[in-house]
Structure formats: C-alpha cells, structure tokens
Motif scaffolding. Structure first.
Motif, PDB file in Angstrom:
ATOM      1  N   HIS A  22     -13.307  -6.155  -2.095  1.00 28.23           N
ATOM      2  CA  HIS A  22     -12.202  -5.522  -1.371  1.00 28.23           C
ATOM      3  C   HIS A  22     -12.714  -5.163   0.017  1.00 28.23           C
ATOM      4  O   HIS A  22     -13.731  -4.475   0.147  1.00 28.23           O
ATOM      5  CB  HIS A  22     -11.780  -4.260  -2.138  1.00 28.23           C
ATOM      6  N   GLY A  77      -7.331  -6.182   2.250  1.00 24.67           N
ATOM      7  CA  GLY A  77      -6.837  -4.873   2.659  1.00 24.67           C
ATOM      8  C   GLY A  77      -5.511  -4.890   3.414  1.00 24.67           C
ATOM      9  O   GLY A  77      -4.691  -5.813   3.292  1.00 24.67           O
ATOM     10  N   GLY A  78      -5.316  -3.831   4.206  1.00 26.64           N
ATOM     11  CA  GLY A  78      -4.087  -3.698   4.988  1.00 26.64           C
ATOM     12  C   GLY A  78      -4.389  -3.823   6.472  1.00 26.64           C
ATOM     13  O   GLY A  78      -5.445  -4.341   6.870  1.00 26.64           O
ATOM     14  N   GLY A  79      -3.435  -3.348   7.282  1.00 27.63           N
ATOM     15  CA  GLY A  79      -3.616  -3.390   8.730  1.00 27.63           C
ATOM     16  C   GLY A  79      -3.157  -4.679   9.379  1.00 27.63           C
ATOM     17  O   GLY A  79      -3.327  -4.860  10.586  1.00 27.63           O
ATOM     18  N   PHE A  88      -7.807   1.832  -5.209  1.00 30.60           N
ATOM     19  CA  PHE A  88      -9.082   2.090  -4.519  1.00 30.60           C
ATOM     20  C   PHE A  88      -9.088   3.553  -4.105  1.00 30.60           C
ATOM     21  O   PHE A  88      -8.069   4.075  -3.637  1.00 30.60           O
ATOM     22  CB  PHE A  88      -9.253   1.235  -3.244  1.00 30.60           C
ATOM     23  N   TYR A  92       4.207   5.991   6.986  1.00 31.94           N
ATOM     24  CA  TYR A  92       3.256   7.087   7.268  1.00 31.94           C
ATOM     25  C   TYR A  92       3.954   8.360   7.773  1.00 31.94           C
ATOM     26  O   TYR A  92       3.389   9.093   8.588  1.00 31.94           O
ATOM     27  CB  TYR A  92       2.150   6.634   8.236  1.00 31.94           C
ATOM     28  N   HIS A  97     -11.076  -3.622   3.449  1.00 31.10           N
ATOM     29  CA  HIS A  97      -9.993  -3.133   4.321  1.00 31.10           C
ATOM     30  C   HIS A  97     -10.647  -2.781   5.648  1.00 31.10           C
ATOM     31  O   HIS A  97     -11.498  -1.896   5.702  1.00 31.10           O
ATOM     32  CB  HIS A  97      -9.304  -1.914   3.703  1.00 31.10           C
ATOM     33  N   ARG A 114     -15.756  -2.340  -2.970  1.00 28.53           N
ATOM     34  CA  ARG A 114     -15.348  -2.401  -1.561  1.00 28.53           C
ATOM     35  C   ARG A 114     -16.571  -2.640  -0.688  1.00 28.53           C
ATOM     36  O   ARG A 114     -17.626  -2.011  -0.883  1.00 28.53           O
ATOM     37  CB  ARG A 114     -14.662  -1.089  -1.148  1.00 28.53           C
ATOM     38  N   GLU A 123      -2.867  -6.173   1.267  1.00 30.78           N
ATOM     39  CA  GLU A 123      -2.168  -4.958   0.816  1.00 30.78           C
ATOM     40  C   GLU A 123      -1.701  -4.118   2.006  1.00 30.78           C
ATOM     41  O   GLU A 123      -2.173  -3.001   2.209  1.00 30.78           O
ATOM     42  CB  GLU A 123      -3.054  -4.147  -0.132  1.00 30.78           C
ATOM     43  N   PRO A 124      -0.758  -4.638   2.786  1.00 28.04           N
ATOM     44  CA  PRO A 124      -0.266  -3.871   3.940  1.00 28.04           C
ATOM     45  C   PRO A 124       0.621  -2.701   3.516  1.00 28.04           C
ATOM     46  O   PRO A 124       1.289  -2.754   2.488  1.00 28.04           O
ATOM     47  CB  PRO A 124       0.547  -4.907   4.720  1.00 28.04           C
ATOM     48  N   GLY A 125       0.609  -1.670   4.342  1.00 30.69           N
ATOM     49  CA  GLY A 125       1.546  -0.558   4.174  1.00 30.69           C
ATOM     50  C   GLY A 125       2.505  -0.557   5.348  1.00 30.69           C
ATOM     51  O   GLY A 125       3.700  -0.836   5.221  1.00 30.69           O
ATOM     52  N   SER A 126       1.955  -0.291   6.554  1.00 31.38           N
ATOM     53  CA  SER A 126       2.775  -0.232   7.772  1.00 31.38           C
ATOM     54  C   SER A 126       3.697  -1.429   7.920  1.00 31.38           C
ATOM     55  O   SER A 126       4.880  -1.277   8.229  1.00 31.38           O
ATOM     56  CB  SER A 126       1.888  -0.229   9.021  1.00 31.38           C
ATOM     57  N   LYS A 132       0.293   4.248   0.101  1.00 31.55           N
ATOM     58  CA  LYS A 132      -0.092   5.334   1.010  1.00 31.55           C
ATOM     59  C   LYS A 132       0.764   5.328   2.269  1.00 31.55           C
ATOM     60  O   LYS A 132       0.992   6.363   2.864  1.00 31.55           O
ATOM     61  CB  LYS A 132      -1.575   5.227   1.390  1.00 31.55           C
ATOM     62  N   ALA A 163       0.870  -1.187   0.000  1.00 33.42           N
ATOM     63  CA  ALA A 163       0.000   0.000   0.000  1.00 33.42           C
ATOM     64  C   ALA A 163       0.905   1.234   0.000  1.00 33.42           C
ATOM     65  O   ALA A 163       1.523   1.569   1.012  1.00 33.42           O
ATOM     66  CB  ALA A 163      -0.916  -0.007   1.216  1.00 33.42           C
TER      67      ALA A 163
HETATM   68  C1  LIG Z   1      -7.767   0.558   1.445  1.00 30.55           C
HETATM   69  C2  LIG Z   1      -6.515   0.436   2.251  1.00 30.55           C
HETATM   70  N1  LIG Z   1      -5.644  -0.551   1.961  1.00 30.55           N
HETATM   71  C3  LIG Z   1      -4.497  -0.704   2.646  1.00 30.55           C
HETATM   72  C4  LIG Z   1      -4.160   0.157   3.679  1.00 30.55           C
HETATM   73  C5  LIG Z   1      -2.844  -0.031   4.385  1.00 30.55           C
HETATM   74  O1  LIG Z   1      -3.026  -0.252   5.730  1.00 30.55           O
HETATM   75  P1  LIG Z   1      -1.773  -0.467   6.710  1.00 30.55           P
HETATM   76  O2  LIG Z   1      -0.750   0.533   6.346  1.00 30.55           O
HETATM   77  O3  LIG Z   1      -2.339  -0.259   8.071  1.00 30.55           O
HETATM   78  O4  LIG Z   1      -1.297  -1.868   6.489  1.00 30.55           O
HETATM   79  C6  LIG Z   1      -5.042   1.185   4.023  1.00 30.55           C
HETATM   80  C7  LIG Z   1      -4.743   2.126   5.109  1.00 30.55           C
HETATM   81  O5  LIG Z   1      -5.414   3.060   5.398  1.00 30.55           O
HETATM   82  C8  LIG Z   1      -6.244   1.344   3.277  1.00 30.55           C
HETATM   83  O6  LIG Z   1      -7.102   2.341   3.557  1.00 30.55           O
END
Ligand SMILES: Cc1ncc(COP(=O)(O)O)c(C=O)c1O
Length: 384
Positions: free
Chosen positions: A175, A211-213, A90, A343, A177, A134, A245-248, A50, A48
């Motif tokens: 999808h 999703g992520g998290g 998304f 982040y 998340h 979603r 799709e993790p980011g953190s 973001k 992710a």
């Molecule tokens: C749609 C979606 N996917 C993936 C993520 C990534 O989440 P994380 O960074 O907590 O793994 C987010 C975070 O806001 C999200 O909104």
C-alpha cells in the motif's frame, strides 16, 4: 412553496441555512469518469471514507465503485453497512481490540510497520483478510507538507532500507499513499519511484494499492494519461490487482455549503458574519489553508463592494478572506461557498454549539431532499 427553477437552485427556500448540498448529477458524473478509468485501465477504485462519508449517497456510489477504505473500525463498519462490496483498512497503528473487530469487517488490511504485522500476523493469517504493508515512497509530490506522506520524518510506511532481508511470507499486498490533489504525472512519477525501490518484491504479491490523491475529476486532469500509466503498469505486472482509493476526487466540486449573512460589522474591512464557522464546518480553509470560491463573488476590489467573511464562533481567526460583490450584501442574504462536500462533513465539530449545517441532496430532477438536520440533542450527546 413553489420555487422558480430558473433561479440558482441554491436559493431554493427548501434548503435550510446552513446546509451542505450535494448535487447528485455532479456526483454521478464523477463516478462515471471513475467507471471509465476502471474499465479502460483494469484497476479497481474504492472510496476513501475519510474524505467523503455522506452515506445517504452511497446507493449511487456502490453502482460505480468497488467498495471503500477505512481509517479505523467505525469507518470500516460504515463502509460494510452502507456500500458493502470490498472493505479495506489502513491505520497508523491498530490496537488488539481493533483487529478483533476488523477481521469480521474487512477484506484487506495494510499495516504501517513490520512490528504491527508481526503482532497480528497469526490472527490475520487465520482469518479471510488479505494482509499488506504500507511503504514510504520517499518521493515527494504533495504541495503542502501537512499532507505529504513522503515528508522528512513522516510516520507513514516502511522505508526501503528497512525491508532489506525481511521475511515477507504471508504478505499479499503493498500500500503506497503518496499524493494529495495531484495530477496524473505525479502518479506516474510515484509509480516509477515505487518500482525502483520495491519491484523486487512484487513477484510474491497479489495486489498493490496506490492510495488516494489522484484528482482525476478536476477540470484539466489528463485522464487519458492516467489510464495509459495504469495500463502500462498492469502490463508490466499482470499478476497484480491494482487498486486506487481516492476520497477528494469522488466528491470533488459536487456541491456547496449554503449559509446566510446575519450581521455586517466594520474594522478595517467590512466583515459579513455568516451563520456557520470555518473552524467548525470547513476546517481545511484554515488548516491547509486555502481560499474557497464563493458563487457570484470576485477577488477583493474586483467588484464594487468588498467584504471579509467571518464565522460565527469565538475564534478570532475564524475569518474567510476578502470577496467582492456587485451589490451591497444584505442581512439574510445567501452566501454559497463552493466545493464543500469532501473533507467537510467528515471533519466538523460542535465547537461553541454553533448550529451544525444540515445535509441535503439536490436530486437530478432539481428537487431538494433534506437528509439530516442536527439538533441540540446531537450537540449534547457528543458530550457528557
Ligand atoms: C491512506 C490514504 N488513502 C487514501 C486517502 C485519500 O486521499 P484523497 O482524498 O486525497 O484522494 C488518504 C488521504 O489522506 C490516505 O491517507
């Protein structure tokens, strides 16, 4: 200048202050863990953007992950240009001009509403993009409401009651998340909640994105349990391609923000003012909020000398909690805020024109590489 490698690598004078320093070895260890999750569970993991868009590291990322996911056209373009492989997207809502660009950039797109799907259906079906929607799991796991897609009144995802009787012809994926810095048991509960509400539609799908998290790289995370949960889901629905799709988790604990003390003032507490700003350079500290770890520091009063850290902006609340040290802090001394790679860079601003932290990589061999330094022109060019 030679640097004594037995010292803390963040004291290397080649590292300018302030600077985000991504530690390559730690990033690779996270990616290797994700490789294991993919190999053993059969799911695909994408980044992710973001949460982590430090593209100077993406040659490494693309060795392990299957691509990226974007929140908007510019992220999609970045993902395609720098990681390649799969690009997913998304957004809470797309404009017609976004879709015109995304059809040439992405492989999957997830719409947040049935209205958006209907609006762009013909264009998407005429392209190579795989469409999804979603869903809102209506199952709460995230600790902080600010980050909880299942919070009451959330604008994210279609509710189960609103899918009843809807013709989903053309939709290939769901999808969901729903998590934020969660453990594998939250993933398991979310998957069960989603199955309960939406499994009657699974037969017509090709993919499902959870999703992520999923904070699988955090110490103590039960990776075996996650693998078991994902494998069991795949065994129940072997026709579905499962995506995370993790980011953190990708950039978790992969390096600090290094800065230095520029003055010490006193008002109730001793306040060490540093050459960066929480609001501009680590905004989640104020937004979430949370107390970042500082290397070699304890809680207030734990060690002999206690200080509050103050950011170098005009915001009174640009203050970063109390920390104690064994020695009195000196002007010019380095302060190392841990875990400042995810982040952070993606959220910074040029507020007050405070010098933006540089970006660097601590290579596996211990050498430091400066990959980006910001200038007055960068600040000026963001405005007009
Ligand atoms: C749609 C979606 N996917 C993936 C993520 C990534 O989440 P994380 O960074 O907590 O793994 C987010 C975070 O806001 C999200 O909104």
């Amino acid at each position: 200048m030679t640097f004594d490698a037995t010292l803390d690598p963040m004291l290397n004078p080649a590292i300018p202050s302030p600077c985000y320093v991504c530690e390559e070895a730690k990033l690779e260890a996270n990616l290797q863990l994700m490789q294991r999750v993919q190999d053993e569970s059969g799911v695909e993991i994408i980044l992710a953007l973001k949460g982590f868009s430090m593209w100077s590291t993406f040659d490494l990322v693309k060795k392990y992950l299957q691509g990226s996911t974007a929140s908007a056209v510019w992220e999609a373009r970045l993902g395609k240009e720098t990681i390649g492989k799969q690009v997913h997207a998304f957004s809470p809502a797309f404009k017609p001009g976004d879709i015109d660009q995304l059809v040439d950039l992405v492989d999957h797109i997830s719409f947040n509403s049935l209205g958006q799907w209907q609006r762009y259906k013909q264009q998407i079906l005429a392209s190579t993009v795989s469409p999804g929607i979603r869903l809102n799991a209506e199952h709460r796991e995230a600790e902080t409401e600010l980050y909880d897609p299942s919070a009451p009144g959330s604008r994210f995802g279609i509710l189960a009651k609103d899918l009843v009787g809807v013709d989903l012809t053309g939709i290939e994926g769901f999808h969901i998340h729903n998590l934020c810095e969660c453990d594998s048991f939250a993933t398991e509960r979310t998957i069960l909640a989603v199955e309960k509400k939406f499994s009657q539609y699974f037969g017509q799908l090709k993919w499902i994105n959870f999703g992520g998290g999923h904070l699988m790289t955090k110490k103590g995370y039960n990776v075996e349990h996650l693998i078991g949960v994902l494998k069991a889901f795949k065994a129940r629905y072997p026709h579905l391609n499962v995506i995370l799709e993790p980011g953190s988790a990708v950039a978790w604990q992969t390096g600090p923000l290094v800065c230095e003390v520029i003055d010490i003032v006193e008002n109730r507490d001793k306040i060490a003012i540093v050459d960066m700003s929480a609001t501009a350079h680590m905004p989640d500290v104020l937004e979430m909020p949370y107390r970042p770890e500082v290397r070699h520091a304890g809680k207030a009063g734990e060690k002999a000398f206690t200080y509050r850290f103050g950011g170098n902006s005009c915001l009174t609340g640009d203050a970063i909690d109390l920390y104690s040290f064994d020695h009195e802090l000196q002007i010019g001394e380095r302060i190392i805020f841990e875990d400042m790679i995810h982040y952070t860079m993606v959220k910074t601003t040029f507020f007050n024109g405070v010098e933006h932290p540089s970006i660097g990589i601590l290579r596996k061999d211990g050498t430091f590489e400066l990959v980006r330094k910001f200038t007055y022109e960068d600040f000026k060019n963001k405005l007009s």
